[in-house]
Structures are given as C-alpha cells and as structure tokens.
Design a protein around this motif. Structure first.
Motif, PDB file in Angstrom:
ATOM      1  N   ASN A 311      76.755  32.917   1.721  1.00  0.00           N
ATOM      2  CA  ASN A 311      75.622  32.008   2.300  1.00  0.00           C
ATOM      3  C   ASN A 311      74.216  33.003   2.079  1.00  0.00           C
ATOM      4  O   ASN A 311      73.260  32.522   1.978  1.00  0.00           O
ATOM      5  CB  ASN A 311      75.705  31.723   3.920  1.00  0.00           C
ATOM      6  CG  ASN A 311      76.901  30.603   4.010  1.00  0.00           C
ATOM      7  OD1 ASN A 311      76.441  29.496   3.655  1.00  0.00           O
ATOM      8  ND2 ASN A 311      78.095  30.704   4.704  1.00  0.00           N
ATOM      9  N   TRP A 315      70.725  31.735   0.568  1.00  0.00           N
ATOM     10  CA  TRP A 315      69.442  32.199   1.236  1.00  0.00           C
ATOM     11  C   TRP A 315      68.610  32.985   0.253  1.00  0.00           C
ATOM     12  O   TRP A 315      67.261  32.524   0.213  1.00  0.00           O
ATOM     13  CB  TRP A 315      69.793  32.560   2.365  1.00  0.00           C
ATOM     14  CG  TRP A 315      68.720  32.713   3.571  1.00  0.00           C
ATOM     15  CD1 TRP A 315      67.695  31.927   3.885  1.00  0.00           C
ATOM     16  CD2 TRP A 315      68.488  34.054   4.431  1.00  0.00           C
ATOM     17  NE1 TRP A 315      66.725  32.405   4.744  1.00  0.00           N
ATOM     18  CE2 TRP A 315      67.325  33.723   5.155  1.00  0.00           C
ATOM     19  CE3 TRP A 315      69.191  35.099   4.715  1.00  0.00           C
ATOM     20  CZ2 TRP A 315      66.844  34.486   6.248  1.00  0.00           C
ATOM     21  CZ3 TRP A 315      68.830  36.000   5.775  1.00  0.00           C
ATOM     22  CH2 TRP A 315      67.604  35.504   6.559  1.00  0.00           C
ATOM     23  N   ARG A 319      64.897  31.935  -1.134  1.00  0.00           N
ATOM     24  CA  ARG A 319      63.517  32.642  -0.716  1.00  0.00           C
ATOM     25  C   ARG A 319      63.001  33.197  -1.897  1.00  0.00           C
ATOM     26  O   ARG A 319      61.605  33.199  -2.106  1.00  0.00           O
ATOM     27  CB  ARG A 319      64.086  33.856   0.413  1.00  0.00           C
ATOM     28  CG  ARG A 319      63.905  33.171   1.704  1.00  0.00           C
ATOM     29  CD  ARG A 319      64.240  34.131   2.516  1.00  0.00           C
ATOM     30  NE  ARG A 319      63.865  33.890   3.883  1.00  0.00           N
ATOM     31  CZ  ARG A 319      62.930  34.613   4.569  1.00  0.00           C
ATOM     32  NH1 ARG A 319      62.469  35.331   4.168  1.00  0.00           N
ATOM     33  NH2 ARG A 319      62.942  34.012   6.017  1.00  0.00           N
ATOM     34  N   TYR A 324      63.970  25.268  -3.388  1.00  0.00           N
ATOM     35  CA  TYR A 324      65.197  24.449  -2.857  1.00  0.00           C
ATOM     36  C   TYR A 324      66.228  24.138  -4.013  1.00  0.00           C
ATOM     37  O   TYR A 324      67.467  24.230  -4.019  1.00  0.00           O
ATOM     38  CB  TYR A 324      65.174  23.451  -1.663  1.00  0.00           C
ATOM     39  CG  TYR A 324      66.455  22.834  -1.355  1.00  0.00           C
ATOM     40  CD1 TYR A 324      67.258  23.657  -0.588  1.00  0.00           C
ATOM     41  CD2 TYR A 324      66.798  21.639  -1.656  1.00  0.00           C
ATOM     42  CE1 TYR A 324      68.334  22.962  -0.140  1.00  0.00           C
ATOM     43  CE2 TYR A 324      68.031  21.052  -1.180  1.00  0.00           C
ATOM     44  CZ  TYR A 324      69.009  21.860  -0.527  1.00  0.00           C
ATOM     45  OH  TYR A 324      70.121  21.273   0.021  1.00  0.00           O
ATOM     46  N   TRP A 331      74.607  24.654  -2.160  1.00  0.00           N
ATOM     47  CA  TRP A 331      74.532  24.467  -0.956  1.00  0.00           C
ATOM     48  C   TRP A 331      74.962  23.161  -0.226  1.00  0.00           C
ATOM     49  O   TRP A 331      75.575  23.213   0.610  1.00  0.00           O
ATOM     50  CB  TRP A 331      72.987  24.521  -0.390  1.00  0.00           C
ATOM     51  CG  TRP A 331      72.758  24.376   1.250  1.00  0.00           C
ATOM     52  CD1 TRP A 331      72.104  23.269   1.854  1.00  0.00           C
ATOM     53  CD2 TRP A 331      73.055  25.274   2.158  1.00  0.00           C
ATOM     54  NE1 TRP A 331      71.954  23.526   3.128  1.00  0.00           N
ATOM     55  CE2 TRP A 331      72.460  24.729   3.333  1.00  0.00           C
ATOM     56  CE3 TRP A 331      73.607  26.339   2.267  1.00  0.00           C
ATOM     57  CZ2 TRP A 331      72.913  25.240   4.593  1.00  0.00           C
ATOM     58  CZ3 TRP A 331      73.646  27.217   3.443  1.00  0.00           C
ATOM     59  CH2 TRP A 331      73.562  26.487   4.628  1.00  0.00           C
ATOM     60  N   VAL A 367      69.777  31.397   8.053  1.00  0.00           N
ATOM     61  CA  VAL A 367      70.045  30.720   6.817  1.00  0.00           C
ATOM     62  C   VAL A 367      70.247  29.076   7.071  1.00  0.00           C
ATOM     63  O   VAL A 367      69.573  28.297   6.253  1.00  0.00           O
ATOM     64  CB  VAL A 367      71.414  31.192   6.521  1.00  0.00           C
ATOM     65  CG1 VAL A 367      71.925  30.312   5.065  1.00  0.00           C
ATOM     66  CG2 VAL A 367      71.292  32.550   5.803  1.00  0.00           C
ATOM     67  N   GLU A 370      66.620  27.506   7.963  1.00  0.00           N
ATOM     68  CA  GLU A 370      65.704  27.294   6.598  1.00  0.00           C
ATOM     69  C   GLU A 370      66.128  26.488   5.699  1.00  0.00           C
ATOM     70  O   GLU A 370      65.423  25.699   5.094  1.00  0.00           O
ATOM     71  CB  GLU A 370      65.557  28.811   5.890  1.00  0.00           C
ATOM     72  CG  GLU A 370      64.710  29.580   7.051  1.00  0.00           C
ATOM     73  CD  GLU A 370      64.368  31.009   6.414  1.00  0.00           C
ATOM     74  OE1 GLU A 370      64.189  31.097   5.182  1.00  0.00           O
ATOM     75  OE2 GLU A 370      64.049  31.967   6.953  1.00  0.00           O
ATOM     76  N   LEU A 371      67.491  26.403   5.093  1.00  0.00           N
ATOM     77  CA  LEU A 371      68.028  25.733   4.203  1.00  0.00           C
ATOM     78  C   LEU A 371      68.065  24.016   4.549  1.00  0.00           C
ATOM     79  O   LEU A 371      67.778  23.182   3.786  1.00  0.00           O
ATOM     80  CB  LEU A 371      69.342  26.106   3.682  1.00  0.00           C
ATOM     81  CG  LEU A 371      69.185  27.175   2.901  1.00  0.00           C
ATOM     82  CD1 LEU A 371      70.317  28.099   2.371  1.00  0.00           C
ATOM     83  CD2 LEU A 371      68.364  27.184   1.667  1.00  0.00           C
TER      84      LEU A 371
END
Length: 376
Positions: A311, A315, A319, A324, A331, A367, A370-371
């Motif tokens: 994970n 992340w 970043r 994405y 993910w 994590v 934000e995702l």
C-alpha cells in the motif's frame, strides 16, 4: 546501434535489448502475433541481439512465441534469455522439470542467459538448500546454459548477500534515475562493478512512467532545448553507466521500437547539465513521497491481512507522479481489496517493528483517503 562488451564472457551485444513481457495483445488478451513479429523484425533488422522472456510472461505464451520467432534466424545472431520461476520451485525435481519444459517451449537446445527469477535472500537460500543452484551450475557445464545469473527486486542488503555468494556471470536489476536509492540502486550497481559482474537493466523507464512526467517536471526537460523525449532521456541516463551491458525495454508498440532504436542508433552521452537536470527531477519526485517505507517487510505479516509495504509503495508512486493512472490497475484490483488499508484495525503491532519509525496505522489512513479521493 550502440554495443557493449561483456568482458568476462568476450561477448559483444547491442545495448538495447528486447523484453518480451509487454507485447501487443489482440482482442482476446493473447499476444497479437502479427504485430509482435513486425516489432521483432524491426528490432532484429536494426541490430538488436538480446531477447528476454520468462516462464510466466503473457500467461506462459511469451516463451513459445519468442522461441519460434527467433528460430527463423541464424542461432549465432542472437542471445536468448529466460528465467527460472523460483516461486514455483519446492524441490529439485520442480527445477529440473521447469527447465526441461522451458527448453521445449522455446524449441532451443540451449539458453544463452539463464536467470533465477525475482530472487531475494530468503528465496535464494531456499534455492541453495534445495540444490537448485548446484543443478544449474551442472547444466552450465553441460552447455545447456551458457551464462548463469539472477534478476532482483528486493532490498540492497539481500542483493549484497546474493551477489557476493558466488561468482555470477551477470545479474539483472531495476535501475533508472528515480530508483537510485531503491532495490539494488546505485549501491548495487557499484557493487557489481567492483565484483566484475556485468549488469543488465530492466525498467529503465520504470514501466513507462518516466515517459510521462508531471507537467512541471516535463517543463524542466523541455527547457534543455533539445528534441530528446523524456523516455529517451531515461534510457540515456542508464546507458551512461559503462557496466550496463544491456538495457531491456518491454516494448508494446511499433512506435516504441522505432523511438528506442533511434535513441541508440547514434548514441551520445548526456551533458553534465542534462545529468544534473535528471538528478534534480528524481530528487523532486522522491521528495513527494508520503513516507520513507523501504519495503523491508519487517512489519509483515499483518494479522489482519493488510499489505502494508504494498500500500505504501502505491501511495508513494501516486504522489511521485501526481497521476492516479500509474496506480489505478493495482489499487483497484479486485483480488487485492482485502489487503487495502480499510482492513487495518489500528492494533499497532506493526509500529515498533518499523526501522523507519513510521506511524503505520496513521499513514495507512492517509493512503486510503488520498487514493479514494483520486479515484473519484
């Protein structure tokens, strides 16, 4: 085509190698054989001599496809590389069976470059204890393996152990201007140079990610005033390391083959300013990560099934690239959902185990947040 000499083997090969892991696909998800053959034809006709595959690539389709293609050409005109899937080996008989199967799949009597695939210290010790390494050495003496090496995706400490365990003909590492401090990294490259182990590089463009930089960083390359693409800059950065003998590119399109051939057809080293710019871009991207997780896995296994380092890796990649799309597939992978941060109960068992002193439960929340937001 730029060439490099394997001094320990007296072999000269083209610097650009063809990786058969990301070949074009047809509508059914199988290799688009007509298009892939066109790409291979273009590479071969322009001097590419090193062709890399593995037992599991394209669900087992890559080895027989590549082997059949190469048999159309004179055997001395190319070098064939494939890999032993060590995660499928639980006995010496497993290794023997898999090796024989690979020779049959490839339709070749010998393999030029044979690698123990994706090894770390734990897996390597297992291969030694099972007698697999000794068996591969015997096959090398028989001539069915010409050169023996390993590919690597773990931490530097593991790399040091494996690289110094025996005298290797070569090794294969992930290396690019962003991953200088990850996996084998700069220290691994320098160790190989010291030990006289030739290096074959995979992921020089980090799975294509370095071909599509965030706009602010792409602007730094454009400010150099050349027509060099971001992908070509990444390849040239790797090429400027003299102990790198082959740079593998997992090409998926005809256009990618064309561009990569152009990069190495008239190769010139990067200028000092270009190197400094790439190092600045790499530093900026590394500075954008969420935390300093090194993937050491000391925190694992999580009692609730969370893939903590996995994970954090997603992340940090999200970043770094501010995109994405570079993590979307992993993910959102259906089979991985039970391993996501939502499964964390904040038990805290992992916290004292982390050598980086990361507040793991807190960062897992970040994590997920934000995702999830990026996913919308």
């Amino acid at each position: 085509m730029e060439e490099r000499l394997f001094e320990n083997m007296d072999i000269r090969t083209a610097l650009l190698g063809f990786g058969a892991m990301r070949l074009p696909l047809d509508g059914k998800g199988a290799i688009d054989r007509a298009e892939a053959e066109k790409m291979l034809d273009l590479a071969y006709e322009n001097g590419v001599t090193y062709y890399d595959t593995a037992y599991t690539y394209h669900n087992g389709e890559s080895e027989p496809f590549l082997g059949a293609y190469l048999k159309k050409h004179q055997r001395s005109s190319y070098l064939l590389a494939t890999k032993l899937p060590q995660w499928l080996v639980n006995s010496l008989d497993d290794a023997k069976r898999l090796f024989e199967e690979q020779l049959t799949r490839l339709g070749h009597e010998y393999i030029d470059f044979y690698l123990i695939h994706a090894i770390d210290k734990t897996a390597f010790v297992k291969m030694v204890d099972l007698g697999v390494v000794t068996y591969l050495e015997e096959e090398q003496k028989r001539g069915r393996i010409k050169h023996l090496g390993f590919s690597f995706h773990s931490i530097y400490e593991d790399f040091d152990y494996i690289a110094t365990f025996r005298s290797w003909d070569f090794c294969q590492i992930q290396y690019n201007y962003l991953d200088t401090e990850e996996q084998a990294g700069d220290k691994g490259y320098e160790l190989c140079t010291k030990l006289g182990i030739p290096v074959i590089v995979m992921e020089p463009i980090k799975g294509g990610s370095l071909a599509s930089l965030p706009p602010d960083l792409e602007g730094k390359l454009q400010a150099l005033g050349t027509k060099t693409s971001s992908a070509a800059y990444a390849l040239k950065w790797v090429a400027d390391h003299p102990n790198v003998k082959v740079i593998l590119s997992g090409m998926s399109t005809y256009a990618q083959v064309q561009e990569n051939l152009e990069t190495f057809a008239d190769y010139t080293p990067l200028t000092k300013h270009e190197v400094e710019t790439l190092e600045e871009i790499g530093s900026i991207m590394r500075g954008r990560v969420g935390n300093g997780c090194t993937g050491c896995k000391y925190c694992m296994p999580c009692p609730f099934g969370v893939d903590i380092p996995g994970n954090f890796a997603l992340w940090n990649k999200f970043r770094m690239f501010d995109n994405y799309a570079v993590v979307k597939q992993m993910w959102e992978h259906e089979k991985e959902q039970d391993k996501r941060p939502n499964s964390c109960t904040e038990c805290g068992q992992c916290v004292p185990l982390c050598p980086q002193h990361i507040n793991i439960p807190m960062d897992l929340k970040r994590v997920q947040s934000e995702l999830e937001q990026a996913q919308r």
